[in-house]
Design an enzyme around this catalytic site. Structure first.
Site, PDB file in Angstrom:
ATOM      1  N   GLU A   1      34.065   4.242   1.035  1.00 50.30           N
ATOM      2  CA  GLU A   1      35.170   3.850   1.925  1.00 50.30           C
ATOM      3  C   GLU A   1      34.969   2.377   2.236  1.00 50.30           C
ATOM      4  O   GLU A   1      34.128   2.015   3.063  1.00 50.30           O
ATOM      5  CB  GLU A   1      35.137   4.686   3.210  1.00 50.30           C
ATOM      6  CG  GLU A   1      35.426   6.165   3.007  1.00 50.30           C
ATOM      7  CD  GLU A   1      36.902   6.458   2.774  1.00 50.30           C
ATOM      8  OE1 GLU A   1      37.728   5.533   2.838  1.00 50.30           O
ATOM      9  OE2 GLU A   1      37.219   7.628   2.507  1.00 50.30           O
TER      10      GLU A   1
ATOM     11  N   CYS B   1      38.979  -1.693   9.453  1.00 55.90           N
ATOM     12  CA  CYS B   1      39.162  -1.775   7.995  1.00 55.90           C
ATOM     13  C   CYS B   1      40.639  -1.753   7.607  1.00 55.90           C
ATOM     14  O   CYS B   1      41.032  -2.372   6.630  1.00 55.90           O
ATOM     15  CB  CYS B   1      38.422  -0.639   7.313  1.00 55.90           C
ATOM     16  SG  CYS B   1      38.951   0.978   7.873  1.00 55.90           S
TER      17      CYS B   1
HETATM   18  P1  NAD Z   1      28.290  -3.490   5.530  1.00 56.92           P
HETATM   19  O1  NAD Z   1      28.648  -3.146   4.140  1.00 56.92           O
HETATM   20  O2  NAD Z   1      27.633  -4.796   5.787  1.00 56.92           O
HETATM   21  O3  NAD Z   1      27.303  -2.377   6.148  1.00 56.92           O
HETATM   22  C1  NAD Z   1      27.594  -0.990   6.123  1.00 56.92           C
HETATM   23  C2  NAD Z   1      26.299  -0.199   6.150  1.00 56.92           C
HETATM   24  O4  NAD Z   1      25.544  -0.546   4.989  1.00 56.92           O
HETATM   25  C3  NAD Z   1      25.396  -0.464   7.345  1.00 56.92           C
HETATM   26  O5  NAD Z   1      24.854   0.765   7.798  1.00 56.92           O
HETATM   27  C4  NAD Z   1      24.300  -1.354   6.800  1.00 56.92           C
HETATM   28  O6  NAD Z   1      23.055  -1.141   7.406  1.00 56.92           O
HETATM   29  C5  NAD Z   1      24.231  -0.928   5.342  1.00 56.92           C
HETATM   30  N1  NAD Z   1      23.825  -2.036   4.468  1.00 56.92           N
HETATM   31  C6  NAD Z   1      24.063  -3.364   4.638  1.00 56.92           C
HETATM   32  N2  NAD Z   1      23.547  -4.074   3.612  1.00 56.92           N
HETATM   33  C7  NAD Z   1      22.977  -3.178   2.776  1.00 56.92           C
HETATM   34  C8  NAD Z   1      22.270  -3.288   1.537  1.00 56.92           C
HETATM   35  N3  NAD Z   1      22.050  -4.472   0.978  1.00 56.92           N
HETATM   36  N4  NAD Z   1      21.822  -2.160   0.958  1.00 56.92           N
HETATM   37  C9  NAD Z   1      22.048  -0.959   1.513  1.00 56.92           C
HETATM   38  N5  NAD Z   1      22.691  -0.780   2.693  1.00 56.92           N
HETATM   39  C10 NAD Z   1      23.148  -1.879   3.318  1.00 56.92           C
HETATM   40  O7  NAD Z   1      29.627  -3.333   6.371  1.00 56.92           O
HETATM   41  P2  NAD Z   1      29.863  -3.583   7.920  1.00 56.92           P
HETATM   42  O8  NAD Z   1      29.753  -5.046   8.199  1.00 56.92           O
HETATM   43  O9  NAD Z   1      29.034  -2.643   8.723  1.00 56.92           O
HETATM   44  O10 NAD Z   1      31.386  -3.115   8.049  1.00 56.92           O
HETATM   45  C11 NAD Z   1      32.462  -3.950   7.696  1.00 56.92           C
HETATM   46  C12 NAD Z   1      33.047  -3.577   6.358  1.00 56.92           C
HETATM   47  O11 NAD Z   1      33.257  -2.190   6.284  1.00 56.92           O
HETATM   48  C13 NAD Z   1      34.400  -4.199   6.129  1.00 56.92           C
HETATM   49  O12 NAD Z   1      34.538  -4.593   4.787  1.00 56.92           O
HETATM   50  C14 NAD Z   1      35.364  -3.077   6.444  1.00 56.92           C
HETATM   51  O13 NAD Z   1      36.640  -3.211   5.854  1.00 56.92           O
HETATM   52  C15 NAD Z   1      34.612  -1.910   5.917  1.00 56.92           C
HETATM   53  N6  NAD Z   1      35.022  -0.669   6.556  1.00 56.92           N
HETATM   54  C16 NAD Z   1      35.670   0.256   5.808  1.00 56.92           C
HETATM   55  C17 NAD Z   1      36.112   1.428   6.417  1.00 56.92           C
HETATM   56  C18 NAD Z   1      36.848   2.484   5.651  1.00 56.92           C
HETATM   57  O14 NAD Z   1      36.984   3.582   6.177  1.00 56.92           O
HETATM   58  N7  NAD Z   1      37.325   2.215   4.448  1.00 56.92           N
HETATM   59  C19 NAD Z   1      35.873   1.623   7.765  1.00 56.92           C
HETATM   60  C20 NAD Z   1      35.202   0.650   8.479  1.00 56.92           C
HETATM   61  C21 NAD Z   1      34.766  -0.499   7.869  1.00 56.92           C
END
Ligand code: NAD
Length: 470
Positions: A216, A250
């Site tokens: 997602e 998002c």
């Molecule tokens: P992110 O991808 O930075 O982090 C998400 C999760 O991944 C966190 O738990 C984080 O600890 C983990 N993570 C971060 N870097 C990682 C790595 N290198 N390896 C493994 N895990 C890692 O995203 P965010 O900043 O928490 O959220 C914002 C993003 O999420 C935006 O792009 C937004 O559009 C998207 N989002 C999508 C939805 C949806 O339902 N489609 C909902 C909310 C947010």
């Protein structure tokens, strides 16, 4: 597996692995009982703590916490409760005449041990939402929430521990390294919510074990306002959808693509609604949130500095206060194509306005970018709406509204390509966490046996007849 024995989560994973069949074979009533316990914890026991944690992490107004976090999870559980019986049942399917003597059905079985990695913007909703689907489908789950919202993560751990034993559901707090360690384990399904960049890391890790995935993700969701749109209601809805949770959603409208003939009138309406929602000074408004971390604040500030340095027009906002991570609801127009605001997902309270001359030009602009998670159309023209729907791709669309498609449990929620793979919510969430096992049961002598080797005499004739008639 031996190479994983040093993994800090190896023992926890093994516990869930050993318990997976017990959980998978749980009855409808047992699953409902678990969901009821989780619902009680969120709706009653920890309700005030949830609102407090969200305020501490994101300055989230109580009404938004109720509507976008608590209500969403409770609503999810209620919906699952009234449908799970139907979803869990084996689904009979027809069997072709060539297989006479057999019957067929689909068995919805749990995938097994699942990993749920969640983001920070709606920490409770986006962690417990997938968990509800995982439980409904009979899985065990290890959850890794975001390190960006520590109050929420600590409280979710408390909630999980109060409801589940760790061989069924466990929550692991920690930085990126925790996700990296978890991703090395051979989970049966990984449900990731976050950015496309990290989504690719997750997909690569899943490939090592050929784990199935639901991604997602996010991206730049366009909002089209054509010349026939009711500008007053379009602005009313866009200002709500863009600035809720400070634009950290998002499915928030990332940018507005506006017919050039209505640009000025649209901006005027937007400014009126901003004042109506947040007053003269949104920094003092109880209805307006804050940016999650200083890192994110600085990222957004850099976008604004870039726009200003390129002489964009600031129609509203653009002021900020780093001490409290406040950025005013901002509307920017007259940006050049090289503006950073038009490149990456903004994920903050800044709305760039891009103008177009014809619907085809708008479509071309949208299609130069990655396929978005959402695409919104404000129009009274059936022709324009149809043209936009038929010549673009998106995870979801609202016509004359935004964001609300997320809240309809009957719709699949998810992106397409760069904005996501797989769907969630309601039945689609249950399916994401289920293996659809194909079962054929032979009852009597099967007609196919007539075609077993040796392939002599009449068999060739029979094979030809089968091809022709069955
Ligand atoms: P992110 O991808 O930075 O982090 C998400 C999760 O991944 C966190 O738990 C984080 O600890 C983990 N993570 C971060 N870097 C990682 C790595 N290198 N390896 C493994 N895990 C890692 O995203 P965010 O900043 O928490 O959220 C914002 C993003 O999420 C935006 O792009 C937004 O559009 C998207 N989002 C999508 C939805 C949806 O339902 N489609 C909902 C909310 C947010």
């Amino acid at each position: 597996m031996t190479k994983n024995t040093n993994n800090p989560y190896y023992n926890l994973f093994q516990k869930q692995k050993s318990n997976q069949y017990k959980v998978a074979n749980s009855t409808y009533n047992q699953r409902i009982n678990k969901l009821n316990t989780l619902k009680r914890a969120i709706e009653i026991t920890f309700r005030d703590d949830i609102k407090e944690a969200l305020y501490n992490d994101l300055g989230k107004p109580d009404v938004e916490s109720e509507m976008t976090e608590i209500y969403q999870i409770v609503g999810d559980i209620k919906y699952v409760k009234s449908n799970l019986h139907k979803w869990m049942r084996n689904k009979k399917v027809p069997t072709p005449l060539s297989m006479l003597g057999a019957s067929s059905y689909i068995k919805y079985e749990a995938k097994g041990v699942c990993l749920i990695i969640s983001p920070w913007n709606f920490p409770f909703n986006l962690t417990f939402g997938p968990l509800v689907s995982a439980i409904a489908a009979g899985n065990t789950a290890i959850i890794k929430p975001s390190e960006m919202t520590p109050h929420s993560s600590a409280l979710m751990k408390k909630i999980v521990q109060s409801v589940f034993s760790e061989d069924e559901v466990a929550l692991v707090e920690g930085e990126v390294q925790s996700s990296t360690d978890l991703l090395k384990l051979p989970f049966n399904h990984i449900f990731f919510t976050g950015s496309p960049v990290v989504g690719k890391i997750v997909m690569k890790a899943a490939a090592e074990h050929l784990a199935s995935i639901t991604l997602e993700l996010g991206g730049k969701s366009p909002t089209i306002v054509d010349s026939t749109a009711n500008l007053k209601t379009a602005a009313k809805k866009i200002m709500w959808g863009k600035f809720m949770n400070c634009g950290q959603i998002c499915v928030s409208p990332d940018y507005a693509l506006v017919d050039e003939t209505v640009k000025d009138a649209f901006i005027k309406e937007c400014k009126t609604w901003l004042k109506e929602y947040y007053g003269e000074n949104p920094e003092t408004s109880d209805s307006y949130g804050r940016i999650v971390t200083s890192k994110h604040f600085n990222r957004l500030k850099a976008h604004l500095d870039d726009a200003k340095s390129k002489h964009a027009t600031i129609n509203s906002g653009a002021n900020s206060n780093e001490d409290v991570k406040y950025i005013a609801p901002t509307i920017v127009s007259d940006l050049g194509n090289d503006a950073s605001l038009l490149e990456d997902e903004i994920f903050g309270p800044i709305l760039p306005i891009v103008t177009y001359k014809t619907i085809n030009e708008a479509i071309e602009y949208i299609n130069t970018k990655e396929r978005p998670l959402a695409l919104y159309i404000y129009s009274k023209s059936k022709k324009n709406t149809k043209q936009l729907l038929n010549n673009t791709k998106a995870g979801g669309t609202c016509i004359n509204n935004n964001i609300i498609h997320y809240a309809n449990h009957n719709l699949p929620f998810g992106g397409v390509n760069n904005s996501g793979i797989g769907k969630s919510h309601g039945y689609y969430g249950f399916k994401a966490f289920s293996n659809e096992r194909a079962v054929v049961k032979q009852h009597t002598f099967g007609i196919t046996e007539l075609l077993f080797p040796p392939y002599t005499g009449i068999k060739e004739k029979l094979a030809r007849l089968t091809v022709k008639w069955f």
